[in-house]
Design an enzyme around this catalytic site. Structure first.
Site, PDB file in Angstrom:
ATOM      1  N   ASP A 126      67.453   1.338   8.873  1.00  0.00           N
ATOM      2  CA  ASP A 126      66.447   2.164   8.183  1.00  0.00           C
ATOM      3  C   ASP A 126      67.140   3.376   7.585  1.00  0.00           C
ATOM      4  O   ASP A 126      67.373   4.377   8.261  1.00  0.00           O
ATOM      5  CB  ASP A 126      65.357   2.594   9.168  1.00  0.00           C
ATOM      6  CG  ASP A 126      64.309   1.515   9.324  1.00  0.00           C
ATOM      7  OD1 ASP A 126      63.908   1.227  10.463  1.00  0.00           O
ATOM      8  OD2 ASP A 126      63.887   0.944   8.301  1.00  0.00           O
ATOM      9  N   GLY A 146      59.636   5.825  13.151  1.00  0.00           N
ATOM     10  CA  GLY A 146      59.280   4.730  14.035  1.00  0.00           C
ATOM     11  C   GLY A 146      58.127   5.161  14.930  1.00  0.00           C
ATOM     12  O   GLY A 146      57.716   6.326  14.931  1.00  0.00           O
ATOM     13  N   ASP A 171      56.888  -4.784   8.384  1.00  0.00           N
ATOM     14  CA  ASP A 171      57.609  -3.745   9.127  1.00  0.00           C
ATOM     15  C   ASP A 171      56.674  -2.565   9.379  1.00  0.00           C
ATOM     16  O   ASP A 171      56.106  -2.010   8.444  1.00  0.00           O
ATOM     17  CB  ASP A 171      58.804  -3.278   8.279  1.00  0.00           C
ATOM     18  CG  ASP A 171      59.575  -2.136   8.909  1.00  0.00           C
ATOM     19  OD1 ASP A 171      60.529  -1.661   8.272  1.00  0.00           O
ATOM     20  OD2 ASP A 171      59.222  -1.714  10.035  1.00  0.00           O
ATOM     21  N   GLY A 203      55.002  -0.762  13.265  1.00  0.00           N
ATOM     22  CA  GLY A 203      54.024  -0.882  14.353  1.00  0.00           C
ATOM     23  C   GLY A 203      53.903  -2.284  14.920  1.00  0.00           C
ATOM     24  O   GLY A 203      52.890  -2.636  15.540  1.00  0.00           O
TER      25      GLY A 203
HETATM   26  C1  DX5 Z   1      59.372   3.197   8.982  1.00  0.00           C
HETATM   27  C2  DX5 Z   1      60.411   2.325   9.575  1.00  0.00           C
HETATM   28  C3  DX5 Z   1      59.836   1.735  10.851  1.00  0.00           C
HETATM   29  C4  DX5 Z   1      60.827   0.965  11.640  1.00  0.00           C
HETATM   30  C5  DX5 Z   1      60.130   0.208  12.742  1.00  0.00           C
HETATM   31  O1  DX5 Z   1      59.908   3.922   7.948  1.00  0.00           O
HETATM   32  O2  DX5 Z   1      60.803   1.324   8.664  1.00  0.00           O
HETATM   33  O3  DX5 Z   1      58.779   0.907  10.498  1.00  0.00           O
HETATM   34  O4  DX5 Z   1      61.462   0.085  10.823  1.00  0.00           O
HETATM   35  O5  DX5 Z   1      59.589   1.127  13.625  1.00  0.00           O
HETATM   36  P1  DX5 Z   1      58.369   0.715  14.580  1.00  0.00           P
HETATM   37  O6  DX5 Z   1      58.531  -0.752  14.903  1.00  0.00           O
HETATM   38  O7  DX5 Z   1      58.556   1.595  15.796  1.00  0.00           O
HETATM   39  O8  DX5 Z   1      57.144   0.993  13.800  1.00  0.00           O
END
Ligand code: DX5
Length: 226
Positions: free
Chosen positions: A38, A147, A178, A180
């Site tokens: 990311d 995240g 991608d 949550g």
């Molecule tokens: C947001 C990121 C998140 C990450 C995943 O900018 O791209 O979505 O990849 O994080 P979780 O799975 O904790 O949402």
């Protein structure tokens, strides 16, 4: 209908940034399919993470494929940096590049797979004229930048529309989601048509560890897709 192959792709966002190489090796042992980096520039999104040199330093620690999720403004200015760092898939945001058609063509001409990501408010129509230039379409189910955010369930009709667009196009395009993604939300995303699921906190914060988390998410998504 043949069973669509499910891919579980961890985001390294929740990983220990002081030992990213070891974390990549640990993810490979856990049975994930690929690793998502990311990349955030503090301009396109209100957060700053890692750049190509950090990704390159971890290339030796795993044989897994790398995808760069470029949450950066004007990604066309640095495509080769991420490819040279060892990323085989380059994901750009439609909202961050002025000439998406040209940018996607540049990624492929540099030898990588081209992918485009859509923020929650961006309609599928934004990519209907470039389906011939993409290998992966990423539907964000959170607003990018952090995240651990809550899955936006109202994105599921959009995931279904994306699946319909891909099916109608006849092109071999991975549909990735991608944001949550966890044991509680993955079935909704997969049953809407996503066969590649990115998870950060849903994997790293699982009480039984990465291997069990990966297996559980894969099982739930496979069941939802069947
Ligand atoms: C947001 C990121 C998140 C990450 C995943 O900018 O791209 O979505 O990849 O994080 P979780 O799975 O904790 O949402």
């Amino acid at each position: 209908m043949t069973q669509e192959r499910v891919r579980i792709v961890p985001s390294v966002l929740p990983a220990d940034f002081s030992r990213l190489g070891a974390e990549c090796a640990h993810l490979e042992e856990a049975g994930v399919d690929r690793i998502q980096w990311d990349v955030m520039d503090g301009v396109f999104v209100p957060n700053l993470t890692m750049g190509p040199d950090i990704i390159a330093s971890c290339r030796k620690d795993t044989s897994l494929g790398f995808e760069a999720h470029l949450m950066i403004q004007d990604p066309e200015n640095s495509l080769s940096r991420y490819i040279d760092a060892g990323c085989e898939i380059i994901i750009v945001h439609v909202e961050a590049t002025r000439h998406l058609h040209r940018t996607l063509g540049q990624i492929r001409s540099l030898g990588a797979k081209a992918a485009v990501a859509l923020n929650p408010s961006t309609p599928i129509s934004e990519v209907e004229n470039v389906v011939d230039l993409i290998d992966l379409l990423l539907i964000m189910t959170v607003n990018p930048g952090f995240g651990g955010q809550k899955y936006i369930k109202t994105m599921e009709p959009k995931i279904r529309s994306a699946k319909e667009l891909i099916t109608k196009s006849g092109f071999d395009i991975e549909l990735e989601v991608d944001g949550g993604i966890s044991s509680a939300t993955i079935s909704g995303a997969a049953s809407s048509g996503a066969n590649t699921l990115v998870a950060g906190s849903g994997l790293f914060n699982h009480p039984e560890g990465l291997r069990a988390a990966t297996a559980e998410l894969r099982k739930l998504a496979t069941e939802a897709l069947s």
